[in-house]
Scaffold this active site. Structure first.
Site, PDB file in Angstrom:
ATOM      1  CG  ASP A  43      -2.004   1.051   1.242  1.00  0.00           C
ATOM      2  OD1 ASP A  43      -2.800   0.963   0.541  1.00  0.00           O
ATOM      3  OD2 ASP A  43      -2.222   2.044   2.226  1.00  0.00           O
TER       4      ASP A  43
ATOM      5  CD  GLU B  91      -2.137   2.378  -3.729  1.00  0.00           C
ATOM      6  OE1 GLU B  91      -2.734   3.067  -3.962  1.00  0.00           O
ATOM      7  OE2 GLU B  91      -1.438   2.359  -2.464  1.00  0.00           O
TER       8      GLU B  91
HETATM    9  C1  NOJ Z   1      -4.375   2.922  -0.797  1.00  0.00           C
HETATM   10  C2  NOJ Z   1      -5.546   2.187  -0.787  1.00  0.00           C
HETATM   11  O1  NOJ Z   1      -5.684   1.379  -1.888  1.00  0.00           O
HETATM   12  C3  NOJ Z   1      -6.720   2.821  -0.349  1.00  0.00           C
HETATM   13  O2  NOJ Z   1      -7.979   2.357  -0.366  1.00  0.00           O
HETATM   14  C4  NOJ Z   1      -6.416   3.498   1.062  1.00  0.00           C
HETATM   15  O3  NOJ Z   1      -7.509   4.340   1.469  1.00  0.00           O
HETATM   16  C5  NOJ Z   1      -5.134   4.222   1.025  1.00  0.00           C
HETATM   17  N1  NOJ Z   1      -3.846   3.485   0.302  1.00  0.00           N
HETATM   18  C6  NOJ Z   1      -4.487   4.278   2.324  1.00  0.00           C
HETATM   19  O4  NOJ Z   1      -4.094   3.134   3.044  1.00  0.00           O
END
Ligand code: NOJ
Length: 500
Positions: free
Chosen positions: A193, A237
């Site tokens: 993440d 990500e």
């Molecule tokens: C990216 C995640 O995909 C999202 O859903 C989340 O709110 C943020 N990161 C914070 O963790």
């Protein structure tokens, strides 16, 4: 070569996939019961959004215990059995890891609050006597929140998600232990993440993203993976610029990263061609993604005038023609699955679900809604529980009331209804996964409104133009996203041709 080089990975958002316990919230029992559906779809791996212990300030992206399962979803024993079941069905399992921040209920944050200013416990986070910059949270409002003793802490997302201080050795050691904990339980990888946020220069503009020090973390993480024989992988990500993104994909860092430039590209041949070229120029496994739990569903996005608009915002100017959007989403599916590399499917994309844009405002749970002062409707509309069967809500999702209401119009979009219809989106995905090309990629000459490429003995064409185009010589049609018109490829249509 790694298994991920040509894998199709299906994203499960646990609270909305299938509910096995009847409380209206999806869970591990529900996922286990639907493994046959996933095996039939033909995917290679599942990526699970967080299932860890969490107060759910951000639907589980606020983790209070990285090594246990939230009771909403089940138990650690169930999670371990699920991983074994998935493997037995030939499906690998990637779990989410959330290293930038934890939950404000994480024991380390509670200890930091209790220990007070100047304590070693506070050093695990970014505590200061006053905000040291004017950074804004990604969910709206200041990224700094004051605690009762007067100090402030940094949270790039919700106040319930304090950012870890990655300069601290305890944070590093703790995450390494978490990686090993799940690897020892058989997981095949981690989706990281906000992977570009970990290291921060609090005094630099934009100093929360892509700082050089983050690469050293991933180099040490990669060494951990290489100690495991089952080839686990990392997926980053990273909403970073392509040049910054490529650095994370060096051979000793992350195996892959989501291709967000592909996701946000408008539905135009030139825009998509450019992203494909930039992607294929990076010496790492390419990935392709059209949607996830953070962005508007692709059927809705592709039906908008501005097909690159990925958020739900106030209604005017964001109307969507869902017939057009569905037609394009079908064409996009064959483009995505025709390209070389690793492809992602977000649960419900294979059913052609649209965004639910009219959820009752009082039911919205995404923190963006509150944090934005009710100007941003947030991401709940792409998180509505899946319709599995039957003719009325809850459509086999649960024996109780789903945590978000499903539209009655989804009766025609259930997995059951679509499995029986050879022209459905589900049937298209199943066929595409069965016939997915695997040969080397090469562009073919085409007019500007057409993308055309070969993958070995399969030719893929996408017509973005307004007039039907002639097909090149071929032996047979493998798949077409909409029927041909007088033997020609109509607008917003993709085709796979067998051209030995
Ligand atoms: C990216 C995640 O995909 C999202 O859903 C989340 O709110 C943020 N990161 C914070 O963790």
């Amino acid at each position: 070569m790694s298994w991920i080089d040509n894998a199709v990975i299906y994203q499960i958002y646990p609270r909305s996939f299938a509910d096995g316990t009847g409380d209206g919230i999806g869970d591990i029992a529900g996922i286990r019961s639907r493994l046959p559906y996933l095996a039939e779809l033909g995917i290679d791996a599942i990526w699970l959004s967080p299932w860890y212990t969490s107060p759910m300030a951000d639907a589980g992206y606020d983790v209070a215990n990285y090594r246990d399962i939230d009771p909403l979803f089940g138990t650690l024993a169930e999670a371990t059995s699920f991983i074994a079941d998935a493997h037995a069905a030939g499906i690998r399992v990637i779990v989410d890891i959330v290293p930038n921040h934890c939950s404000s209920q994480h024991p380390d944050f509670l200890a930091a609050l209790a220990a007070g200013p100047g304590s070693p416990e506070r050093e695990l986070f970014h505590f200061y006597d006053e905000p040291v910059n004017d950074w804004q949270s990604h969910f709206g409002g200041s990224a700094w929140t004051q605690v009762p003793d007067g100090q402030w802490y940094l949270h790039m997302f919700d106040p319930g998600q304090p950012d870890w201080n990655w300069e601290h050795p305890h944070v590093r050691a703790d995450f390494e232990a978490t990686l090993k904990f799940w690897l020892d339980r058989g997981v095949d990888g981690f989706r990281i993440d906000v992977a570009n946020h970990l290291i921060k220069d609090l005094h630099a503009e934009g100093g929360w993203v892509d700082q050089e020090g983050v690469h050293e973390i991933y180099r040490s993480w990669r060494k951990i993976l290489s100690g495991y024989a089952h080839e686990p992988v990392f997926v980053g990500e990273l909403w970073s610029e392509p040049s910054a993104l490529a650095k994370y994909l060096r051979p000793d860092e992350l195996n892959t990263a989501f291709n967000f430039p592909f996701l946000i590209a408008s539905w135009e041949a030139s825009a998509l061609r450019e992203v494909i070229d930039v992607t294929l120029a990076v010496p790492a496994t390419p990935t392709w993604v059209l949607s996830n739990h953070d962005v508007v569903r692709d059927v809705t996005r592709y039906g908008r005038t501005a097909t690159e608009h990925i958020w739900i915002m106030p209604p005017t100017g964001w109307e969507s023609d869902l017939t057009l959007g569905t037609r394009r989403a079908r064409a996009a599916a064959l483009l995505l699955l025709g390209l070389p590399g690793c492809a992602y499917i977000y649960q419900g994309e294979e059913l052609g679900l649209p965004e639910v844009e009219d959820l009752p405002r009082e039911l919205l749970q995404d923190p963006r809604w509150e944090r934005s002062g009710h100007t941003d409707y947030g991401r709940d509309g792409c998180r509505v529980p899946l319709p599995w069967s039957g003719t009325a809500p809850p459509f086999g999702f649960s024996s109780g009331e789903p945590w978000l209401p499903q539209p009655a119009s989804w009766a025609s979009l259930t997995a059951e209804a679509q499995a029986a219809d050879p022209t459905s989106m589900l049937s298209l995905y199943r066929a595409a996964l069965r016939h997915r090309p695997s040969g080397p990629f090469a562009w073919l000459a085409s007019t500007p409104d057409v993308l055309s490429f070969t993958r070995g003995d399969i030719t893929c064409l996408v017509n973005f133009g307004s007039t039907p185009v002639e097909l090149p010589p071929h032996q047979s049609v493998l798949l077409s996203s909409t029927p041909l018109v007088d033997g020609h490829l109509p607008t917003d249509t993709s085709i796979w041709l067998h051209t030995p």
